[in-house]
Design an enzyme around this catalytic site. Structure first.
Site, PDB file in Angstrom:
ATOM      1  N   HIS A 157       0.833  -1.197   0.000  1.00  0.00           N
ATOM      2  CA  HIS A 157       0.000   0.000   0.000  1.00  0.00           C
ATOM      3  C   HIS A 157       0.869   1.250   0.000  1.00  0.00           C
ATOM      4  O   HIS A 157       1.806   1.373   0.793  1.00  0.00           O
ATOM      5  CB  HIS A 157      -0.909   0.010   1.230  1.00  0.00           C
ATOM      6  CG  HIS A 157      -1.805   1.208   1.315  1.00  0.00           C
ATOM      7  ND1 HIS A 157      -2.951   1.331   0.567  1.00  0.00           N
ATOM      8  CD2 HIS A 157      -1.716   2.347   2.051  1.00  0.00           C
ATOM      9  CE1 HIS A 157      -3.540   2.483   0.846  1.00  0.00           C
ATOM     10  NE2 HIS A 157      -2.803   3.125   1.742  1.00  0.00           N
ATOM     11  N   SER A 158       0.554   2.184  -0.900  1.00  0.00           N
ATOM     12  CA  SER A 158       1.192   3.503  -0.907  1.00  0.00           C
ATOM     13  C   SER A 158       2.717   3.379  -0.974  1.00  0.00           C
ATOM     14  O   SER A 158       3.263   2.719  -1.843  1.00  0.00           O
ATOM     15  CB  SER A 158       0.726   4.285   0.325  1.00  0.00           C
ATOM     16  OG  SER A 158       1.113   5.624   0.262  1.00  0.00           O
ATOM     17  N   TYR A 159       3.432   3.987  -0.017  1.00  0.00           N
ATOM     18  CA  TYR A 159       4.893   4.008  -0.041  1.00  0.00           C
ATOM     19  C   TYR A 159       5.494   2.609   0.020  1.00  0.00           C
ATOM     20  O   TYR A 159       6.620   2.389  -0.445  1.00  0.00           O
ATOM     21  CB  TYR A 159       5.414   4.850   1.126  1.00  0.00           C
ATOM     22  CG  TYR A 159       6.886   5.169   1.049  1.00  0.00           C
ATOM     23  CD1 TYR A 159       7.344   6.273   0.343  1.00  0.00           C
ATOM     24  CD2 TYR A 159       7.823   4.361   1.687  1.00  0.00           C
ATOM     25  CE1 TYR A 159       8.702   6.567   0.266  1.00  0.00           C
ATOM     26  CE2 TYR A 159       9.183   4.640   1.620  1.00  0.00           C
ATOM     27  CZ  TYR A 159       9.607   5.745   0.906  1.00  0.00           C
ATOM     28  OH  TYR A 159      10.946   6.025   0.820  1.00  0.00           O
TER      29      TYR A 159
ATOM     30  N   GLY B 273       4.901   0.192  -1.735  1.00  0.00           N
ATOM     31  CA  GLY B 273       5.118  -0.369  -3.066  1.00  0.00           C
ATOM     32  C   GLY B 273       6.447  -0.007  -3.685  1.00  0.00           C
ATOM     33  O   GLY B 273       6.899  -0.680  -4.622  1.00  0.00           O
TER      34      GLY B 273
ATOM     35  N   HIS C 112      -7.307   7.795  -1.223  1.00  0.00           N
ATOM     36  CA  HIS C 112      -6.056   7.047  -1.288  1.00  0.00           C
ATOM     37  C   HIS C 112      -5.984   5.950  -0.233  1.00  0.00           C
ATOM     38  O   HIS C 112      -5.574   4.814  -0.521  1.00  0.00           O
ATOM     39  CB  HIS C 112      -4.877   8.010  -1.136  1.00  0.00           C
ATOM     40  CG  HIS C 112      -3.545   7.321  -1.014  1.00  0.00           C
ATOM     41  ND1 HIS C 112      -2.908   6.735  -2.076  1.00  0.00           N
ATOM     42  CD2 HIS C 112      -2.731   7.123   0.065  1.00  0.00           C
ATOM     43  CE1 HIS C 112      -1.765   6.203  -1.668  1.00  0.00           C
ATOM     44  NE2 HIS C 112      -1.632   6.435  -0.378  1.00  0.00           N
TER      45      HIS C 112
END
Length: 405
Positions: free
Chosen positions: A320-322, A324, A363
């Site tokens: 998720h988010s950062y 990745g 998000h």
């Protein structure tokens, strides 16, 4: 708008002084007398009288909150959702209260990972001594021995820890959308851990709904990363505090004069803030965890010591988010926030990583909203992959340490 008694006293003094300064000699004498009076008032002590202490409960029950059968955080007495602005016009105090609750939520999710998902906590580094700072991850019993599939879950940046997608979702919405537990439950048991849908069975002791998953058992081993647990904080000793304040190479006289000016300036600038919260927080020292001092370093460490050693033919990542960024060079699919329906193709920034809509413009909800599509993607990827030749898992060799960031 409400004013405390202390505020009214101070406002009265300041207004009187402003009025007297506009008059003649008699008024100036009165101004001098008022200044003398004001100088003898300990403003910090005066303001502390109506300052709420920064002392908060260390349990959900102490906060008078609990998760209901739908996984929603609700007040035990009123049944209302969590209220951030508990004290009017005390934003900093409210924020500290929210953070204290967040720490309890983190421990609560850890307990669910062990009790509900039957994961085990594994200490990092693997060869850590008794005295050095440590972190940990969570793994299923078959994470390294499952010959078929391994799922690796990685959250984003910020205050979230292992097992969470977004603290805000856990507190303000529910456990399903804010934690990784639905992914873990389906991956391991083929069960969709969900509160609030059709009730098939109820564990009366744990008070949790378990809805059998229509897709059957998935049969994954699971590893849950903890990339934000990079250091521990310890309170500085008096000697360390003194050392940090005396570390300048300037002459003592010049440093003392500058410190005095800075203190006076800061006192004036922070006057209102000190009224709201005059309590001084403890000074702490950050002790970084060996080989896990940044999210990137943590991900590489887990790869080298666990993922690369696993027996799984197929390894899948849900990041998720950062989270990745550590694995963005692998073949992947990126579910992004978009107003388009779920799985609608979205213009891609990376040619090797197709972007599709997660079906939400928020998000923090992308991992939850794309939940069924992610497992569909995994199934299709497994079927399409030629598994006749097993390649050893590899990664980039360059390590990113926290001091380089």
């Amino acid at each position: 708008m409400s004013f405390s008694f202390t505020t009214l006293i101070l406002l009265t003094i300041w207004i009187n002084m402003a009025q007297l300064q506009q008059g003649g000699p008699d008024e100036k004498e009165k101004t001098t007398a008022l200044k003398d009076l004001l100088s003898r008032i300990d403003l910090d002590e005066l303001m502390k009288k109506d300052e709420p202490p920064l002392e908060f409960p260390d349990t959900l029950e102490g906060f008078e909150y609990a998760f209901n059968e739908k996984g929603q955080l609700r007040h035990i007495k009123t049944g209302e959702p969590f209220v951030f602005n508990y004290r009017e016009d005390l934003h900093r105090w409210n924020q500290k209260r929210y953070e204290a609750l967040g720490e309890i939520i983190t421990k609560y999710v850890y307990e669910l990972l062990e009790k509900e998902c039957h994961l085990k906590k594994v200490t990092l580094p693997v060869d850590a001594t008794e005295s050095e700072p440590k972190s940990f991850i969570f793994m299923s019993e078959d994470a390294l021995t499952n010959p078929d599939k391994l799922m690796v879950l990685i959250h984003g940046s910020g205050v979230v820890r292992a097992g969470q997608w977004a603290r805000r979702l856990i507190i303000n919405e529910d456990l399903d959308s804010g934690t990784q537990i639905p992914y873990i439950k389906r991956a391991i048991e083929g069960q969709f851990w969900h509160q609030g849908r059709e009730q098939h069975s109820v564990d009366r002791e744990e008070k949790r709904l378990t809805v059998p998953c229509p897709w059957g058992q998935e049969g994954y081993g699971v590893i849950v990363l903890n990339p934000n647990e990079n250091y521990i904080e310890v309170e500085k000793t008096k000697a360390q505090v003194q050392l940090s304040s005396d570390s300048s190479d300037e002459p003592a006289e010049k440093r003392e004069r500058k410190d005095k000016i800075q203190k006076e300036t800061k006192k004036r600038r922070d006057f209102y803030e000190k009224y709201r919260n005059p309590q001084k927080e403890k000074e702490t020292l950050q002790l970084y965890i060996r080989d896990n001092g940044s999210p990137e370093e943590h991900a590489i460490y887990v790869w080298d010591h666990f993922i690369a050693e696993s027996a799984a033919e197929n390894v899948f990542f849900v990041a998720h988010s950062y989270g990745g960024l550590a694995f963005v060079e692998l073949n992947c699919c990126n579910w992004v926030s978009s107003s388009e329906p779920l799985d609608t193709s979205v213009e891609s920034m990376l040619p090797d990583c197709p972007r599709v809509s997660a079906g939400t413009e928020r998000h923090e909800l992308t991992s939850w909203k794309s939940f069924p599509s992610v497992f569909k993607f995994f199934s299709e990827a497994s079927e399409a992959k030629n598994s006749s030749v097993k390649l050893a898992p590899t990664r980039r060799s360059n390590r990113i340490k926290y001091e380089e960031l």
